[in-house]
Motif scaffolding. Structure first.
Motif, PDB file in Angstrom:
ATOM      1  N   TRP A   1      99.168  24.473  48.268  1.00 42.23           N
ATOM      2  CA  TRP A   1      97.938  24.201  47.539  1.00 42.23           C
ATOM      3  C   TRP A   1      96.727  24.739  48.290  1.00 42.23           C
ATOM      4  CZ3 TRP A   1      98.384  18.475  45.469  1.00 42.23           C
ATOM      5  CH2 TRP A   1      99.440  18.426  44.555  1.00 42.23           C
ATOM      6  N   VAL A   2      95.700  25.014  47.529  1.00 43.38           N
ATOM      7  CA  VAL A   2      94.426  25.452  48.084  1.00 43.38           C
ATOM      8  C   VAL A   2      93.350  24.475  47.625  1.00 43.38           C
ATOM      9  CG1 VAL A   2      92.643  27.220  47.960  1.00 43.38           C
ATOM     10  CG2 VAL A   2      95.035  27.880  48.252  1.00 43.38           C
ATOM     11  N   VAL A   3      92.525  24.059  48.550  1.00 47.92           N
ATOM     12  CA  VAL A   3      91.389  23.213  48.209  1.00 47.92           C
ATOM     13  C   VAL A   3      90.125  24.059  48.326  1.00 47.92           C
ATOM     14  CG1 VAL A   3      90.091  21.124  48.733  1.00 47.92           C
ATOM     15  CG2 VAL A   3      92.577  21.171  49.061  1.00 47.92           C
ATOM     16  N   GLY A   4      89.342  24.044  47.287  1.00 47.95           N
ATOM     17  CA  GLY A   4      88.129  24.846  47.270  1.00 47.95           C
ATOM     18  C   GLY A   4      86.893  24.007  47.053  1.00 47.95           C
ATOM     19  N   TRP A   5      85.784  24.563  47.491  1.00 44.80           N
ATOM     20  CA  TRP A   5      84.468  24.002  47.172  1.00 44.80           C
ATOM     21  C   TRP A   5      83.739  24.991  46.279  1.00 44.80           C
ATOM     22  CZ3 TRP A   5      82.634  19.229  48.179  1.00 44.80           C
ATOM     23  CH2 TRP A   5      83.255  18.457  49.177  1.00 44.80           C
ATOM     24  N   PHE A   6      83.155  24.470  45.234  1.00 46.43           N
ATOM     25  CA  PHE A   6      82.322  25.237  44.328  1.00 46.43           C
ATOM     26  C   PHE A   6      80.962  24.558  44.268  1.00 46.43           C
ATOM     27  CE2 PHE A   6      85.283  28.171  42.180  1.00 46.43           C
ATOM     28  CZ  PHE A   6      86.481  27.681  42.661  1.00 46.43           C
ATOM     29  N   ARG A   7      79.974  25.266  43.765  1.00 48.97           N
ATOM     30  CA  ARG A   7      78.675  24.647  43.564  1.00 48.97           C
ATOM     31  C   ARG A   7      78.032  25.181  42.298  1.00 48.97           C
ATOM     32  NH1 ARG A   7      75.312  27.437  48.603  1.00 48.97           N
ATOM     33  NH2 ARG A   7      75.200  29.558  47.731  1.00 48.97           N
ATOM     34  N   GLN A   8      77.173  24.349  41.746  1.00 47.97           N
ATOM     35  CA  GLN A   8      76.446  24.739  40.542  1.00 47.97           C
ATOM     36  C   GLN A   8      74.996  24.348  40.695  1.00 47.97           C
ATOM     37  OE1 GLN A   8      78.006  23.213  36.830  1.00 47.97           O
ATOM     38  NE2 GLN A   8      77.080  24.904  35.712  1.00 47.97           N
ATOM     39  N   ALA A   9      74.152  25.361  40.723  1.00 48.51           N
ATOM     40  CA  ALA A   9      72.710  25.146  40.799  1.00 48.51           C
ATOM     41  C   ALA A   9      72.167  25.006  39.384  1.00 48.51           C
ATOM     42  CB  ALA A   9      72.053  26.309  41.519  1.00 48.51           C
ATOM     43  N   PRO A  10      71.004  24.373  39.235  1.00 52.82           N
ATOM     44  CA  PRO A  10      70.418  24.199  37.899  1.00 52.82           C
ATOM     45  C   PRO A  10      70.241  25.538  37.194  1.00 52.82           C
ATOM     46  CG  PRO A  10      69.269  22.864  39.509  1.00 52.82           C
ATOM     47  CD  PRO A  10      70.206  23.723  40.286  1.00 52.82           C
ATOM     48  N   GLY A  11      70.736  25.602  35.974  1.00 56.60           N
ATOM     49  CA  GLY A  11      70.586  26.803  35.176  1.00 56.60           C
ATOM     50  C   GLY A  11      71.515  27.935  35.538  1.00 56.60           C
ATOM     51  N   LYS A  12      72.432  27.693  36.458  1.00 57.12           N
ATOM     52  CA  LYS A  12      73.349  28.744  36.891  1.00 57.12           C
ATOM     53  C   LYS A  12      74.790  28.327  36.655  1.00 57.12           C
ATOM     54  CE  LYS A  12      70.340  30.784  40.379  1.00 57.12           C
ATOM     55  NZ  LYS A  12      70.245  31.259  41.789  1.00 57.12           N
ATOM     56  N   GLU A  13      75.664  29.306  36.675  1.00 58.72           N
ATOM     57  CA  GLU A  13      77.081  29.017  36.540  1.00 58.72           C
ATOM     58  C   GLU A  13      77.638  28.498  37.869  1.00 58.72           C
ATOM     59  OE1 GLU A  13      78.233  32.277  33.073  1.00 58.72           O
ATOM     60  OE2 GLU A  13      79.092  32.458  35.073  1.00 58.72           O
TER      61      GLU A  13
ATOM     62  N   GLU B   1      79.835  28.428  41.040  1.00 61.15           N
ATOM     63  CA  GLU B   1      80.297  29.545  41.850  1.00 61.15           C
ATOM     64  C   GLU B   1      81.149  29.070  43.015  1.00 61.15           C
ATOM     65  OE1 GLU B   1      76.998  31.618  43.611  1.00 61.15           O
ATOM     66  OE2 GLU B   1      76.330  29.875  44.763  1.00 61.15           O
ATOM     67  N   PHE B   2      82.028  29.942  43.439  1.00 60.84           N
ATOM     68  CA  PHE B   2      82.899  29.674  44.572  1.00 60.84           C
ATOM     69  C   PHE B   2      82.086  29.634  45.859  1.00 60.84           C
ATOM     70  CE2 PHE B   2      86.677  29.840  47.118  1.00 60.84           C
ATOM     71  CZ  PHE B   2      86.362  30.653  48.196  1.00 60.84           C
TER      72      PHE B   2
ATOM     73  N   ASN C   1      98.398  26.671  42.665  1.00 60.09           N
ATOM     74  CA  ASN C   1      99.088  27.957  42.646  1.00 60.09           C
ATOM     75  C   ASN C   1      98.594  28.935  43.713  1.00 60.09           C
ATOM     76  OD1 ASN C   1     100.686  27.242  40.312  1.00 60.09           O
ATOM     77  ND2 ASN C   1      98.797  27.450  39.131  1.00 60.09           N
ATOM     78  N   GLY C   2      97.770  28.463  44.620  1.00 55.97           N
ATOM     79  CA  GLY C   2      97.336  29.345  45.695  1.00 55.97           C
ATOM     80  C   GLY C   2      95.868  29.704  45.574  1.00 55.97           C
ATOM     81  N   LEU C   3      95.482  30.721  46.321  1.00 58.58           N
ATOM     82  CA  LEU C   3      94.070  31.067  46.403  1.00 58.58           C
ATOM     83  C   LEU C   3      93.574  31.745  45.140  1.00 58.58           C
ATOM     84  CD1 LEU C   3      91.472  31.343  48.100  1.00 58.58           C
ATOM     85  CD2 LEU C   3      92.306  33.622  48.746  1.00 58.58           C
ATOM     86  N   SER C   4      92.417  31.309  44.712  1.00 58.06           N
ATOM     87  CA  SER C   4      91.683  31.981  43.650  1.00 58.06           C
ATOM     88  C   SER C   4      90.215  31.693  43.843  1.00 58.06           C
ATOM     89  CB  SER C   4      92.147  31.488  42.276  1.00 58.06           C
ATOM     90  OG  SER C   4      91.310  32.034  41.262  1.00 58.06           O
ATOM     91  N   TYR C   5      89.395  32.643  43.471  1.00 54.65           N
ATOM     92  CA  TYR C   5      87.954  32.450  43.532  1.00 54.65           C
ATOM     93  C   TYR C   5      87.396  32.028  42.181  1.00 54.65           C
ATOM     94  CZ  TYR C   5      88.547  35.011  47.883  1.00 54.65           C
ATOM     95  OH  TYR C   5      88.960  35.415  49.134  1.00 54.65           O
ATOM     96  N   ALA C   6      88.257  31.942  41.197  1.00 55.08           N
ATOM     97  CA  ALA C   6      87.835  31.607  39.837  1.00 55.08           C
ATOM     98  C   ALA C   6      88.067  30.137  39.554  1.00 55.08           C
ATOM     99  CB  ALA C   6      88.615  32.458  38.835  1.00 55.08           C
ATOM    100  N   GLU C   7      87.046  29.470  39.085  1.00 57.55           N
ATOM    101  CA  GLU C   7      87.162  28.031  38.855  1.00 57.55           C
ATOM    102  C   GLU C   7      88.224  27.693  37.825  1.00 57.55           C
ATOM    103  OE1 GLU C   7      82.961  27.906  36.582  1.00 57.55           O
ATOM    104  OE2 GLU C   7      84.090  26.057  36.485  1.00 57.55           O
ATOM    105  N   VAL C   8      88.479  28.577  36.881  1.00 60.94           N
ATOM    106  CA  VAL C   8      89.449  28.267  35.839  1.00 60.94           C
ATOM    107  C   VAL C   8      90.862  28.120  36.388  1.00 60.94           C
ATOM    108  CG1 VAL C   8      88.117  29.346  34.009  1.00 60.94           C
ATOM    109  CG2 VAL C   8      89.807  30.704  35.274  1.00 60.94           C
ATOM    110  N   GLU C   9      91.087  28.638  37.597  1.00 62.70           N
ATOM    111  CA  GLU C   9      92.412  28.568  38.192  1.00 62.70           C
ATOM    112  C   GLU C   9      92.668  27.230  38.892  1.00 62.70           C
ATOM    113  OE1 GLU C   9      94.638  30.890  37.781  1.00 62.70           O
ATOM    114  OE2 GLU C   9      93.304  32.322  36.786  1.00 62.70           O
TER     115      GLU C   9
END
Length: 125
Positions: free
Chosen positions: A34-46, A48-49, A103-111
């Motif tokens: 497994w991969v644990v990721g951190w993402f962030r979302q700023a106001p008005g933005k999508e 992001e990894f 399923n492993g590393l991905s930079y896409a949040e949908v994964e």
């Protein structure tokens, strides 16, 4: 898998904060693949990894925008992942989310399969 993110708050530019992501898996364990990721979302933005870590071997990955300032790590005994954020900038202001990808590393949040509730980080100048 349930994820609980914490540690956000108010900071001034140049300060440091440490975020935590506590994972509780139904099986009681986090799998090495497994991969644990951190993402962030700023106001008005999508969203992001930001950073990710492979649970088993501990290999880390970073977005260019945080490389050299942020550090992701894990404590296997506590099923917890940390994001140490140093030299904070105003542009780091966002809601930070931790997530697990089975399923492993991905930079896409949908994964990513599981998500925590987010913790707000606000950096003032």
């Amino acid at each position: 898998v349930q994820l609980q993110a914490s540690g956000g708050g108010l900071a001034q530019a140049g300060d440091s904060l440490r975020l935590s992501c506590a994972a509780s898996a139904a099986s009681g364990r986090m799998f090495s693949s497994w991969v644990v990721g951190w993402f962030r979302q700023a106001p008005g933005k999508e969203r992001e990894f930001v950073a990710a870590i492979r649970w088993g071997v501990g290999r880390t990955y970073y977005a260019d925008s945080v490389k050299g300032r942020f550090a992701i790590s894990r404590d296997s005994a506590k099923n917890t992942v940390y994001l140490q954020m140093n030299s904070l900038k105003t542009e780091d202001t966002a809601v930070y989310y931790c997530a697990v990808n089975r399923n492993g590393l991905s930079y896409a949040e949908v994964e990513y399969n599981y998500w925590g509730q987010g913790t707000q980080v606000t950096v003032s100048s």
